[in-house]
Structures are given as C-alpha cells and as structure tokens.
Design a protein around this motif. Structure first.
Motif, PDB file in Angstrom:
ATOM      1  N   HIS A 135      44.093  38.725  56.789  1.00 37.51           N
ATOM      2  CA  HIS A 135      42.797  39.063  56.155  1.00 37.51           C
ATOM      3  C   HIS A 135      42.179  40.340  56.733  1.00 37.51           C
ATOM      4  CE1 HIS A 135      41.235  37.009  59.732  1.00 37.51           C
ATOM      5  NE2 HIS A 135      41.691  35.847  59.295  1.00 37.51           N
ATOM      6  N   PRO A 136      42.761  41.519  56.430  1.00 37.79           N
ATOM      7  CA  PRO A 136      42.332  42.754  57.109  1.00 37.79           C
ATOM      8  C   PRO A 136      40.859  43.104  56.942  1.00 37.79           C
ATOM      9  CG  PRO A 136      44.414  43.093  55.963  1.00 37.79           C
ATOM     10  CD  PRO A 136      43.906  41.751  55.533  1.00 37.79           C
ATOM     11  N   HIS A 137      40.218  42.635  55.867  1.00 43.23           N
ATOM     12  CA  HIS A 137      38.818  42.995  55.630  1.00 43.23           C
ATOM     13  C   HIS A 137      37.921  41.760  55.601  1.00 43.23           C
ATOM     14  CE1 HIS A 137      39.497  47.311  54.741  1.00 43.23           C
ATOM     15  NE2 HIS A 137      40.683  46.893  54.356  1.00 43.23           N
ATOM     16  N   PRO A 139      35.033  39.307  56.159  1.00 38.17           N
ATOM     17  CA  PRO A 139      33.637  39.698  56.409  1.00 38.17           C
ATOM     18  C   PRO A 139      32.951  38.887  57.495  1.00 38.17           C
ATOM     19  CG  PRO A 139      33.738  38.272  54.503  1.00 38.17           C
ATOM     20  CD  PRO A 139      35.169  38.444  54.968  1.00 38.17           C
ATOM     21  N   VAL A 144      37.778  41.584  60.857  1.00 41.88           N
ATOM     22  CA  VAL A 144      38.255  42.867  60.349  1.00 41.88           C
ATOM     23  C   VAL A 144      39.404  43.349  61.230  1.00 41.88           C
ATOM     24  CG1 VAL A 144      37.637  45.263  59.898  1.00 41.88           C
ATOM     25  CG2 VAL A 144      36.010  43.432  59.385  1.00 41.88           C
ATOM     26  N   ASN A 171      36.706  41.147  49.760  1.00 41.57           N
ATOM     27  CA  ASN A 171      37.535  41.555  50.901  1.00 41.57           C
ATOM     28  C   ASN A 171      39.007  41.569  50.540  1.00 41.57           C
ATOM     29  OD1 ASN A 171      38.811  38.855  52.247  1.00 41.57           O
ATOM     30  ND2 ASN A 171      36.817  38.386  51.365  1.00 41.57           N
ATOM     31  N   ASN A 172      39.423  40.710  49.588  1.00 38.07           N
ATOM     32  CA  ASN A 172      40.807  40.760  49.116  1.00 38.07           C
ATOM     33  C   ASN A 172      41.060  42.013  48.285  1.00 38.07           C
ATOM     34  OD1 ASN A 172      41.538  38.156  50.188  1.00 38.07           O
ATOM     35  ND2 ASN A 172      40.348  37.236  48.547  1.00 38.07           N
ATOM     36  N   ALA A 174      39.628  44.845  48.706  1.00 37.37           N
ATOM     37  CA  ALA A 174      39.739  45.946  49.653  1.00 37.37           C
ATOM     38  C   ALA A 174      41.089  45.943  50.350  1.00 37.37           C
ATOM     39  CB  ALA A 174      38.608  45.852  50.687  1.00 37.37           C
ATOM     40  N   ALA A 175      41.584  44.756  50.737  1.00 42.63           N
ATOM     41  CA  ALA A 175      42.879  44.673  51.412  1.00 42.63           C
ATOM     42  C   ALA A 175      44.008  45.104  50.487  1.00 42.63           C
ATOM     43  CB  ALA A 175      43.115  43.252  51.911  1.00 42.63           C
ATOM     44  N   GLU A 178      43.933  48.939  50.069  1.00 41.50           N
ATOM     45  CA  GLU A 178      44.444  49.614  51.272  1.00 41.50           C
ATOM     46  C   GLU A 178      45.966  49.545  51.319  1.00 41.50           C
ATOM     47  OE1 GLU A 178      43.474  49.528  56.041  1.00 41.50           O
ATOM     48  OE2 GLU A 178      43.513  47.618  54.948  1.00 41.50           O
TER      49      GLU A 178
END
Length: 336
Positions: A135-137, A139, A144, A171-172, A174-175, A178
């Motif tokens: 889960h790189p992003h 919240p 993070v 957040n998914n 965004a991941a 990226e």
C-alpha cells in the motif's frame, strides 16, 4: 523438528497442495488474524472466509511476528494453500515478506534514513521469499512507502483495507498511477516489477476483495510465488470477475506476463471479460491510455484491438465499473 519459538513442524501448513497442476489460481497475500494488532478474525474464520470467497491460496502476514505460522497446519485441507509470511511495519513504509521460513521474523525497527532495508530484503530472498512494497500511498502514519522500489519484487497497487465500504480508494489510484508511469522505463531496463492486489483483511467480509489471480505450475508456495514474481497475474475485485488477455502476432502468441516477438506482423490484442456490468475496458501502453471500449449490460464481452511493437512496448488492461472504480487490472504483455 521444534523451532526456536517452540512450534513443531507438523503445525505449519504444507508448502504444496497435492493433485493441483498448472492453472490460474486465486489468492489473497495480505491477511491478518486476531494474532495481529487490529485483526478480529481467527485463523479458522479466515480459512472459512477464503473458501467462501473462492480463493485457492492465502498468505498469513501478521504484523512483525511469526506467532501465527503454526496456527494453520490443520486448516488447509486439500483445497487451500497457506503461504507463510509477515508484514514488516517499518517507520517509513510497510512491506510483505512472502514464503519465508516457518518461525522466521523479519525486522521492522528502522526507517528509510537508516539505509538498512537492503539487508532485510536479502534475508527474505535467501529464504526464497518474495518482497512486496505494500500500500505505497496508504493514508495513515508510517503507511506511505518512502523506500525506492529497487530491491522489491512486486508492488501492491491495490490494497483493500477499506476507509468506507468500497475497496477501491484514492490511495489505490495513486499507487496504480505511480506504478504505471514507471513501467515503460522498467521494461526497457529489463527489470520491471509486477503489480498485485490484496485485501489487507482485518475484519469480516474483507477477504478476497481484491485478490490476485496467478498462473502457476501447481498449487504450491514456490510455484505461486514464481508466477507472481514473473508477472503472470491479474487483479480481481472478487471471484465474480473473470478476465483473460491474449496477444498474437503471426504464429506467435503470449498471455499476461509474457513476451511476444511481433516481427511476424501486427499484434492482435484480445480481452475476454465477464462479471462487470456495463463496465469500461481500457488498453494501456507506454503511450498511456490508447483505447477504450464498453462492455454490454450483462457484463460479458470479448474486445479486440491491434497494435505493433513500433507503437507499443507493452499492453495491459484495466476494467472499471460505470462509477470509475476498478473491477480488474492486469500485468503487461511485453512486445518486441
């Protein structure tokens, strides 16, 4: 054999389910029980939930402990593989160690400025394990992911730990963006990291939403991790979604995670999707989103698109619901 933490070998889940040959297997590699802080389900409840969700394998990934490794030996039966793992919750990002040795504990007491992450990844790889940037992003504090992806095998672009009752969150998005932006450069360098999706189950009703569908030579820890490592996988929001991606050129062809020489002619991309009512299928290459098509109201359809290696270094697929939330996405097929 008795391990350092007092568990016997018979308590650990076997590394292979007998009688299961080559095929596509559904699994959730980020699962927590009452033996993790925040988990509310017993291993027995998780095993039952995995079967109900249509899963073939799960990974036990408690936070910073091996206490659950010995809880699964009697729960697997002949239809469920349990992969031994751990979630390492460091100060500046969480990561999954999958396929580690029974009783092995991966250290988590560090941050990105300590410059020690490499040696911990090495220890997992020495055990033939897989390292996943989780889960790189996410919240929340420490969620993070601040480490470079270098050294990690896979990126968890879809994590289902719900903020609301919807497993696809900002957040998914965004991941995924990226990971997608770096894919072309990673492929050119010869070292790209596949995407995977997991539920991060803590509560009832979360397991398998989403999960990763893997082409493996058999239902075993080694074979499943090899399939994930090679990118022979796609992500589904649930077992009700089915997908296949196939590219052919001349007499050659390739499936998800494969490589295709397109000197035999133009590449024909064929996608078969089921279970996404009135959904939208988008085709992605190193040029971004290059084509979109709609599924019929019944959610089942076969779509085709043509390209070439001159136009596209790879092709991957996303399937979304009418509200824009993800239903499924694939790893790429590489064209050359």
């Amino acid at each position: 054999m008795v391990t350092d933490n007092g568990m016997t070998e018979s308590q650990f889940p076997p590394r292979r389910v007998a009688g299961q040959g080559r095929g596509w297997y559904r699994g959730d590699c980020h699962v927590h029980s009452v033996l993790s802080n925040g988990g509310e389900l017993t291993p027995e409840q998780l095993a039952a939930g995995a079967r109900t969700a249509g899963l073939d394998f799960i990974a036990t990934t408690e936070h910073n402990t091996a206490d659950a490794h010995g809880a699964w030996g009697s729960l697997v039966g002949d239809d469920l593989l349990v992969i031994i793992g751990q979630e390492a919750t460091s100060r500046t990002g969480h990561w999954l160690a999958l396929g580690i040795d029974p009783g092995q504990v991966v250290d988590w007491r560090y941050g990105v400025t300590d410059h020690v992450i490499g040696k911990h990844l090495d220890r997992v790889h020495e055990a033939a394990g897989l390292c996943v940037a989780a889960h790189p992003h996410a919240p929340y504090p420490s969620g993070v992911f601040m480490y470079p992806f270098e050294g990690f095998d896979v990126v968890e672009v879809w994590n289902g730990l719900w903020i609301s009752d919807e497993p696809w969150q900002a957040n998914n998005e965004a991941a995924l963006a990226e990971w997608g932006r770096g894919l072309a450069a990673d492929i050119r360098s010869g070292r790209w990291r596949p995407a995977m999706g997991n539920s991060d189950t803590h509560l009832e009703g979360q397991i398998g939403r989403p999960h990763t569908v893997v082409l493996a030579e058999e239902l075993s820890t080694d074979a499943v991790l090899a399939g994930i490592r090679a990118g022979r996988s796609w992500i589904a929001e649930s077992a009700s979604v089915e997908l296949s991606l196939h590219v052919s050129a001349g007499e050659g062809s390739a499936d998800i995670g494969g490589w295709l020489d397109t000197r035999g002619g133009p590449a024909r991309v064929r996608v078969d999707v089921r279970g996404v009512l009135s959904g939208t299928v988008s085709f992605h290459t190193d040029r971004g989103t290059v084509h979109r098509a709609s599924l019929p109201g019944n959610g089942s359809g076969v779509l085709e698109w043509r390209t070439s290696a001159e136009e596209s270094a790879f092709v991957r697929i996303e399937v979304r619901h009418p509200n824009g939330h993800m239903a499924a996405l694939t790893n790429p097929i590489i064209l050359s």
